[in-house]
Design an enzyme around this catalytic site. Structure first.
Site, PDB file in Angstrom:
ATOM      1  N   CYS A 165       0.799  -1.223   0.000  1.00  0.00           N
ATOM      2  CA  CYS A 165       0.000   0.000   0.000  1.00  0.00           C
ATOM      3  C   CYS A 165       0.833   1.274   0.000  1.00  0.00           C
ATOM      4  CB  CYS A 165      -0.958  -0.017   1.191  1.00  0.00           C
ATOM      5  SG  CYS A 165      -1.779  -1.600   1.389  1.00  0.00           S
ATOM      6  N   HIS A 305      -2.979   7.990   5.750  1.00  0.00           N
ATOM      7  CA  HIS A 305      -3.108   6.655   5.159  1.00  0.00           C
ATOM      8  C   HIS A 305      -4.408   6.014   5.635  1.00  0.00           C
ATOM      9  CE1 HIS A 305      -1.851   2.963   3.292  1.00  0.00           C
ATOM     10  NE2 HIS A 305      -1.984   2.299   4.429  1.00  0.00           N
ATOM     11  N   GLU A 316      -0.935   5.864  13.517  1.00  0.00           N
ATOM     12  CA  GLU A 316      -0.737   7.022  12.637  1.00  0.00           C
ATOM     13  C   GLU A 316      -1.084   8.311  13.370  1.00  0.00           C
ATOM     14  OE1 GLU A 316      -1.609   8.524   8.058  1.00  0.00           O
ATOM     15  OE2 GLU A 316      -2.861   6.934   8.902  1.00  0.00           O
ATOM     16  N   LYS A 337      -9.834   7.480   2.152  1.00  0.00           N
ATOM     17  CA  LYS A 337     -10.272   6.087   2.057  1.00  0.00           C
ATOM     18  C   LYS A 337     -11.663   5.895   2.651  1.00  0.00           C
ATOM     19  CE  LYS A 337      -5.630   4.073   1.996  1.00  0.00           C
ATOM     20  NZ  LYS A 337      -4.873   5.340   2.156  1.00  0.00           N
ATOM     21  N   HIS A 342      -9.783   1.215   0.145  1.00  0.00           N
ATOM     22  CA  HIS A 342      -8.329   1.110   0.072  1.00  0.00           C
ATOM     23  C   HIS A 342      -7.912   0.543  -1.285  1.00  0.00           C
ATOM     24  CE1 HIS A 342      -4.270   0.852   1.053  1.00  0.00           C
ATOM     25  NE2 HIS A 342      -4.285   0.096   2.138  1.00  0.00           N
ATOM     26  N   PHE A 402       1.846  -3.307   3.900  1.00  0.00           N
ATOM     27  CA  PHE A 402       2.166  -4.594   4.523  1.00  0.00           C
ATOM     28  C   PHE A 402       3.655  -4.870   4.293  1.00  0.00           C
ATOM     29  CE2 PHE A 402      -2.158  -7.034   4.519  1.00  0.00           C
ATOM     30  CZ  PHE A 402      -2.662  -6.110   5.416  1.00  0.00           C
TER      31      PHE A 402
END
Length: 416
Positions: A165, A305, A316, A337, A342, A402
């Site tokens: 991502c 994000h 975050e 998002k 996503h 990831f």
């Protein structure tokens, strides 16, 4: 002297529409593009919702034969790339010195997964001699980047980033560095993803990573909300044209924003869970700020994000407090998002475009579905409800993947 780099063109394909204008209008309006999956029958899955690109039309860029031979993720890249080149005022087909001094870095987290799974199933059912001769060139993750060069002519540096991502953010950051070190004058950069396939959705669902709010798709993606239960998978793509300021000025191109910083780090802790305090993201943001040569207090906006996972959003928020300190309550935060889901490898590039648009228009889109904020959000200014007008000059775009891979991009409003 360090070369300055500006953005002169942008293109996008998202669940809110085809093109930057449609996407941005959707963001500002707080409109959700998440629905029940239509690409296949999702009834066997726990998560049956997605941010799909509906009514996608690549016919302006590809003919019928090419449409059959290019995986959907490649098509997204070509359509977004063409829009970005057109806005930048660059030719339909490059040649000569311009082609030699232009490169492409277009990444994908998954590549042509639909092509991969469909051919494996075909082989299992009917044998290997029935595998398509286009299986490999349609499926491997670097072909979208290569196809942009084949279609539009750039012969400079060309490769794909693959960092889950964080892919789109890394692509833009590495393109920025490529121009700064004079390996190119112009770069097309971004991310594309077309992973809404039963096997992919099933894989994420088996990890318990996806929202199962199937009865209310538009409210399923809930970044920073206490009731968040996972991310909503989505597809799309975004491409930016980056250009040295000298080159842009020489051809009288209009800069949309300036890229001023980029940081890339690894968590080195867990394949899916961010470390406490989001320290990897903190180091990426600090590196971008250091390269930009600015004070953290100059950053007025963060496009987070914020995937809407129970364990992902909180670090975050903690990281923003660490990076900005006493200035943190003054930073306008949003999470797009919440509207599109996503888009995996495309997420960082879409976030970059949204950040640039916020700087250009003086409008920060809302985070929708944020009804009951996580306690970690207390004291931070997350834009909710409706879009907010704000005079922001510098914006940070976060993208984390990831594997514990992080990217941070800093953009500054172009003021001549």
């Amino acid at each position: 002297m360090t070369r300055r780099v500006v953005v002169t063109g942008m293109g996008a394909v998202t669940p809110l529409g085809q093109g930057v204008a449609a996407t941005w209008d959707g963001f500002v309006a707080g409109r959700s593009g998440i629905r029940r999956i239509e690409a296949f029958d999702p009834s066997r899955l726990d998560s049956q919702i997605a941010g799909e690109v509906r009514d996608f039309d690549a016919s302006a860029v590809l003919d019928r034969k090419e449409l059959r031979r290019f995986d959907r993720y490649i098509q997204f890249g070509l359509v977004a790339g063409r829009e970005a080149l057109d806005q930048a005022g660059l030719p339909g087909r490059m040649d000569g010195e311009l082609a030699e001094r232009t490169g492409v870095i277009l990444g994908s987290g998954l590549g042509g997964v639909a092509t991969l799974f469909d051919n494996v199933l075909l082989m299992a059912a009917r044998g290997p001699d029935r595998i398509s001769p286009f299986f490999i060139p349609m499926g491997i993750a670097n072909v979208a980047s290569g196809q942009l060069a084949i279609s539009f002519g750039p012969t400079g540096p060309n490769f794909a980033t693959v960092s889950a991502c964080a892919t789109g953010g890394h692509a833009i950051g590495e393109a920025w560095e490529t121009i700064r070190r004079s390996d190119a004058e112009v770069m097309l950069a971004g991310g594309v993803e077309a992973g809404i396939h039963e096997a992919v959705v099933g894989g994420f669902a088996s990890m318990k990573a996806l929202s199962t709010r199937n009865d209310d798709p538009a409210a399923a993606s809930r970044p920073f909300d206490r009731a968040r239960d996972g991310f909503v998978i989505a597809e799309g793509g975004a491409v930016l044209v980056l250009e040295s300021l000298d080159h842009a000025q020489a051809r009288r191109a209009e800069p949309l924003a300036e890229v001023i910083g980029y940081g890339a780090t690894a968590d080195a802790s867990h394949i899916t869970l961010p470390p406490p305090g989001g320290i990897g993201a903190v180091r990426a943001a600090r590196r971008a700020i250091e390269k930009a040569g600015i004070d953290p207090a100059e950053v007025g906006h963060v496009n987070a994000h914020a995937t809407s996972t129970p364990e992902g959003d909180r670090p975050e928020l903690d990281g923003m407090r660490t990076v900005f300190g006493d200035h943190a309550p003054n930073v306008l935060i949003t999470a797009n998002k919440s509207m599109i889901g996503h888009t995996l490898g495309a997420a960082g590039a879409i976030s970059a475009i949204a950040t640039i648009q916020a700087l250009r228009t003086g409008c920060v889109p809302p985070t929708i579905n944020l009804d009951d904020p996580d306690p970690a959000a207390e004291g931070l200014d997350i834009v909710t409800g409706t879009a907010r007008n704000a005079d922001v000059r510098v914006g940070l775009s976060n993208a984390f993947g990831f594997g514990g891979q992080n990217s941070a991009l800093l953009f500054r409003r172009w003021e001549g």
